[in-house]
Design a protein around this motif. Structure first.
Motif, PDB file in Angstrom:
ATOM      1  N   GLN A   6       0.831  -1.201   0.000  1.00  0.00           N
ATOM      2  CA  GLN A   6       0.000   0.000   0.000  1.00  0.00           C
ATOM      3  C   GLN A   6       0.872   1.260   0.000  1.00  0.00           C
ATOM      4  N   TRP A   7       0.264   2.379  -0.486  1.00  0.00           N
ATOM      5  CA  TRP A   7       0.966   3.658  -0.435  1.00  0.00           C
ATOM      6  C   TRP A   7       0.976   4.173   1.002  1.00  0.00           C
ATOM      7  N   LEU A   8       2.070   4.792   1.404  1.00  0.00           N
ATOM      8  CA  LEU A   8       2.129   5.437   2.703  1.00  0.00           C
ATOM      9  C   LEU A   8       1.416   6.782   2.640  1.00  0.00           C
ATOM     10  N   ALA A   9       0.676   7.115   3.658  1.00  0.00           N
ATOM     11  CA  ALA A   9      -0.084   8.368   3.697  1.00  0.00           C
ATOM     12  C   ALA A   9       0.690   9.414   4.482  1.00  0.00           C
ATOM     13  N   GLY A  10       0.646  10.656   3.993  1.00  0.00           N
ATOM     14  CA  GLY A  10       1.313  11.753   4.687  1.00  0.00           C
ATOM     15  C   GLY A  10       0.389  12.395   5.703  1.00  0.00           C
ATOM     16  N   GLU A  11       0.968  12.901   6.773  1.00  0.00           N
ATOM     17  CA  GLU A  11       0.173  13.590   7.794  1.00  0.00           C
ATOM     18  C   GLU A  11       1.072  14.556   8.558  1.00  0.00           C
ATOM     19  N   ARG A  12       0.467  15.637   9.021  1.00  0.00           N
ATOM     20  CA  ARG A  12       1.212  16.648   9.783  1.00  0.00           C
ATOM     21  C   ARG A  12       0.996  16.423  11.278  1.00  0.00           C
ATOM     22  N   GLN A  13       2.103  16.408  12.007  1.00  0.00           N
ATOM     23  CA  GLN A  13       2.019  16.266  13.460  1.00  0.00           C
ATOM     24  C   GLN A  13       3.133  17.079  14.105  1.00  0.00           C
ATOM     25  N   LYS A  14       2.741  18.001  14.993  1.00  0.00           N
ATOM     26  CA  LYS A  14       3.699  18.810  15.755  1.00  0.00           C
ATOM     27  C   LYS A  14       4.700  19.529  14.860  1.00  0.00           C
ATOM     28  N   GLY A  15       4.192  20.059  13.742  1.00  0.00           N
ATOM     29  CA  GLY A  15       5.042  20.855  12.864  1.00  0.00           C
ATOM     30  C   GLY A  15       5.898  20.052  11.907  1.00  0.00           C
ATOM     31  N   HIS A  16       5.782  18.731  11.920  1.00  0.00           N
ATOM     32  CA  HIS A  16       6.562  17.880  11.020  1.00  0.00           C
ATOM     33  C   HIS A  16       5.624  17.040  10.156  1.00  0.00           C
ATOM     34  N   ILE A  17       6.161  16.592   9.003  1.00  0.00           N
ATOM     35  CA  ILE A  17       5.398  15.719   8.115  1.00  0.00           C
ATOM     36  C   ILE A  17       5.895  14.291   8.289  1.00  0.00           C
ATOM     37  N   TYR A  18       4.963  13.388   8.549  1.00  0.00           N
ATOM     38  CA  TYR A  18       5.289  11.973   8.713  1.00  0.00           C
ATOM     39  C   TYR A  18       4.589  11.180   7.613  1.00  0.00           C
ATOM     40  N   ARG A  53       3.281   7.221   6.990  1.00  0.00           N
ATOM     41  CA  ARG A  53       3.090   5.956   7.688  1.00  0.00           C
ATOM     42  C   ARG A  53       2.128   5.073   6.903  1.00  0.00           C
ATOM     43  N   CYS A  54       2.305   3.761   7.088  1.00  0.00           N
ATOM     44  CA  CYS A  54       1.409   2.775   6.492  1.00  0.00           C
ATOM     45  C   CYS A  54       0.280   2.507   7.492  1.00  0.00           C
ATOM     46  N   HIS A  55      -0.967   2.574   7.013  1.00  0.00           N
ATOM     47  CA  HIS A  55      -2.119   2.427   7.901  1.00  0.00           C
ATOM     48  C   HIS A  55      -2.655   0.996   7.949  1.00  0.00           C
ATOM     49  N   THR A  56      -1.938   0.055   7.328  1.00  0.00           N
ATOM     50  CA  THR A  56      -2.312  -1.349   7.469  1.00  0.00           C
ATOM     51  C   THR A  56      -1.926  -1.831   8.860  1.00  0.00           C
ATOM     52  N   LYS A  57      -2.803  -2.582   9.523  1.00  0.00           N
ATOM     53  CA  LYS A  57      -2.570  -2.993  10.906  1.00  0.00           C
ATOM     54  C   LYS A  57      -1.269  -3.772  11.071  1.00  0.00           C
ATOM     55  N   ALA A  58      -0.985  -4.651  10.081  1.00  0.00           N
ATOM     56  CA  ALA A  58       0.217  -5.482  10.195  1.00  0.00           C
ATOM     57  C   ALA A  58       1.501  -4.686  10.013  1.00  0.00           C
ATOM     58  N   CYS A  59       1.389  -3.440   9.530  1.00  0.00           N
ATOM     59  CA  CYS A  59       2.586  -2.633   9.247  1.00  0.00           C
ATOM     60  C   CYS A  59       2.627  -1.402  10.148  1.00  0.00           C
ATOM     61  N   ALA A  60       2.182  -1.553  11.382  1.00  0.00           N
ATOM     62  CA  ALA A  60       2.049  -0.409  12.289  1.00  0.00           C
ATOM     63  C   ALA A  60       3.366   0.328  12.520  1.00  0.00           C
ATOM     64  N   GLY A  61       4.493  -0.379  12.419  1.00  0.00           N
ATOM     65  CA  GLY A  61       5.777   0.273  12.695  1.00  0.00           C
ATOM     66  C   GLY A  61       6.388   0.974  11.516  1.00  0.00           C
ATOM     67  N   THR A  62       5.767   0.908  10.358  1.00  0.00           N
ATOM     68  CA  THR A  62       6.325   1.538   9.159  1.00  0.00           C
ATOM     69  C   THR A  62       5.931   3.001   9.133  1.00  0.00           C
ATOM     70  N   SER A  63       6.812   3.863   9.624  1.00  0.00           N
ATOM     71  CA  SER A  63       6.571   5.303   9.629  1.00  0.00           C
ATOM     72  C   SER A  63       7.891   6.023   9.830  1.00  0.00           C
ATOM     73  N   PHE A  64       8.006   7.239   9.300  1.00  0.00           N
ATOM     74  CA  PHE A  64       9.228   8.034   9.439  1.00  0.00           C
ATOM     75  C   PHE A  64       8.914   9.465   9.018  1.00  0.00           C
ATOM     76  N   ARG A  65       9.821  10.370   9.354  1.00  0.00           N
ATOM     77  CA  ARG A  65       9.638  11.772   8.975  1.00  0.00           C
ATOM     78  C   ARG A  65      10.045  11.997   7.530  1.00  0.00           C
ATOM     79  N   GLU A  66       9.565  13.068   6.971  1.00  0.00           N
ATOM     80  CA  GLU A  66       9.804  13.353   5.555  1.00  0.00           C
ATOM     81  C   GLU A  66      11.280  13.526   5.246  1.00  0.00           C
ATOM     82  N   GLU A  67      12.056  14.021   6.209  1.00  0.00           N
ATOM     83  CA  GLU A  67      13.483  14.234   5.978  1.00  0.00           C
ATOM     84  C   GLU A  67      14.195  12.942   5.585  1.00  0.00           C
ATOM     85  N   ARG A  68      13.714  11.812   6.110  1.00  0.00           N
ATOM     86  CA  ARG A  68      14.345  10.533   5.766  1.00  0.00           C
ATOM     87  C   ARG A  68      14.092  10.178   4.305  1.00  0.00           C
TER      88      ARG A  68
END
Length: 512
Positions: free
Chosen positions: A282-294, A296-311
């Protein structure tokens, strides 16, 4: 109980006759004169500018409804064929007699209360119905005749202008380019019809009114040079200049059919639909949190797949830097590649001959299909379907011929991108901003792939081989490998349709 007074109904077949001619005024004057002779008063006049050959006239239907309800004691018609040219509506008129409604005709001295008058009226109505049927058939013959000549016998679609009878439509110098832009924008999948309408309006084109008017424009095959008769679905090649080629038209039809669609988001994210989860796809969805863009994958099995845009910025720059180093290590690749492109351009005549032969074979197949229908070997429905397929193929070839005449033999996409990227890499343009870097990555048909907290740039199969090779060797190819490497990469970049199956230079060296 019926109200006192008469209704009068007048009609012309076209709006032009009603607005520019004198027919309506003459009919109104004649109806008023007959009312005076009969000693009755016209309390309401119904005026319509529409053919009586078809049912569904709004003014006529409203008048009949009111008469059945007893709103007037009688009706004045100019002639039978002004009121009805189809037998069903003539039957509706004669039914009024049974309800006690008086019906008078200005030019037909009929007494519909007598058997002889009804019989005469029925005969005149039958003659009028036969006349309109014959007129309809002759009109159809004329329309089909024009279509076979490659001419569109109706109004010009948006983006074209009319040039009079017997003349092909020509591209509107102002609206034509905007319609072409509409096709290109919608083919990207980044626009809904509503968003595209706003964009075109901002550029100076006001699309026709109607909820799906823009969709009708984008699905009209006239823009690729094909004339389709809506009633039968039969297609004819047009002689007008197409606004778009068949390939672009097919992409737009795929978008309209919902085979792919990108819904514009509420917020802009640089890597929207550009980072795919390796685990679930699946495509990762972008979202703004605390002034940063993250992302993340919203599939339950992939809960740990997330990072900031700088990466993601770092992953794109790393991939482009590796490709840049490879280009610097093989400085002789660019001139050899340009020579390969020049050599292909010298094959223009052979390519043109091949396309002309293909077009000739398609025309032969069209002729053979038509003969099969005449001989009873092929039913008409199958013929029309096959004819449309062959005309689409012919349109694609016509687009290739036009492109060849204008630009010569097309440069393979990957080779063209490579030369553009070489210049950009020499200027280190990808270091200027993440947006520029991502645009360069897209030119290589690249996407980012993520797993947990790591993210990596992966390109199309051909460019990915370049990146993998650069990553493995860190661009440290020895001088004796240069000739082999150059030949390999030229073959790789010049073949945009098929991924080479031959081993890369390093593998071949290892086998030796």
């Amino acid at each position: 109980m019926r109200q006192r007074g008469f209704y009068a109904y007048i009609r012309t077949s076209t709006i032009r006759q009603g607005t520019e001619g004198v027919s309506l005024e003459v009919q109104r004057s004649d109806a008023e004169r007959l009312a005076r002779l009969k000693g009755v008063e016209i309390v309401k006049l119904f005026c319509e500018m529409e053919t009586a050959a078809k049912q569904g006239r709004r003014q006529f239907a409203q008048m009949m409804k009111e008469l059945r309800a007893g709103a007037a004691e009688g009706l004045i018609l100019h002639k039978i064929d002004r009121g009805a040219r189809n037998l069903r509506e003539w039957s509706d008129i004669t039914d009024l007699i049974e309800l006690g409604v008086k019906v008078y005709f200005v030019h037909d001295a009929l007494d519909l209360t007598t058997r002889g008058g009804r019989l005469t009226g029925d005969m005149l109505a039958a003659v009028a119905a036969d006349y309109i049927r014959n007129l309809r058939e002759e009109t159809k013959k004329g329309i089909v005749g024009r279509l076979k000549q490659g001419l569109w016998p109706f109004g010009a679609p948006v983006g074209y202008v009319n040039n009079g009878k017997g003349q092909a439509k020509t591209i509107d110098p102002i609206k034509g380019p905007l319609i072409r832009t509409a096709f290109k924008l919608y083919a990207t999948g980044d626009y809904t019809l509503k968003a595209l309408r706003k964009e075109l309006h901002a550029r100076g084109l006001k699309a026709p009114a109607g909820k799906n008017a823009l969709g009708v424009i984008l699905s009209n095959p006239f823009y690729v040079g094909k004339l389709v008769l809506r009633s039968s679905g039969e297609a004819f090649p047009g002689i007008h200049e197409p606004l778009v080629d068949q390939a672009l038209f097919d992409e737009v039809q795929a978008a309209l059919a919902g085979r792919f669609r990108r819904k514009p988001g509420k917020h802009f994210f640089l890597y929207r639909r550009a980072i795919r989860c390796d685990s679930c796809g699946q495509w990762l969805a972008g979202e703004r949190q605390k002034g940063h863009i993250y992302y993340r994958c919203h599939t339950k099995a992939c809960a740990g797949t997330s990072f900031r845009e700088e990466r993601a910025h770092e992953a794109v720059e790393l991939g482009l830097r590796r490709l840049s180093l490879f280009m610097q290590t093989c400085p002789g690749l660019e001139p050899v590649l340009r020579e390969a492109i020049a050599e292909r351009s010298r094959t223009k005549d052979a390519t043109m001959q091949m396309l002309l032969v293909k077009r000739g074979k398609l025309e032969e197949r069209l002729s053979a299909a038509a003969d099969a229908v005449i001989d009873g070997l092929l039913d008409r429905e199958t013929f029309l379907s096959k004819k449309n397929e062959l005309l689409d193929a012919k349109a694609r070839i016509a687009g290739e011929i036009a492109q060849l005449e204008t630009n010569g033999v097309p440069i393979p996409p990957l080779a063209e991108h490579y030369l553009e990227l070489t210049k950009a890499f020499q200027q280190q343009a990808f270091r200027s901003s993440p947006a520029v870097a991502m645009e360069m990555a897209k030119r290589m048909k690249s996407n980012l792939h993520a797993r947990q907290k790591s993210v990596e740039l992966r390109c199309s199969d051909q460019f990915q081989e370049v990146l993998d090779q650069a990553k493995t060797l860190e661009c440290a190819l020895r001088q004796d490998d240069f000739r082999t490497s150059t030949e390999y990469w030229v073959k790789l970049l010049m073949d945009s349709d098929n991924v080479p199956t031959s081993p890369c230079p390093r593998d071949m060296k290892a086998k030796d």
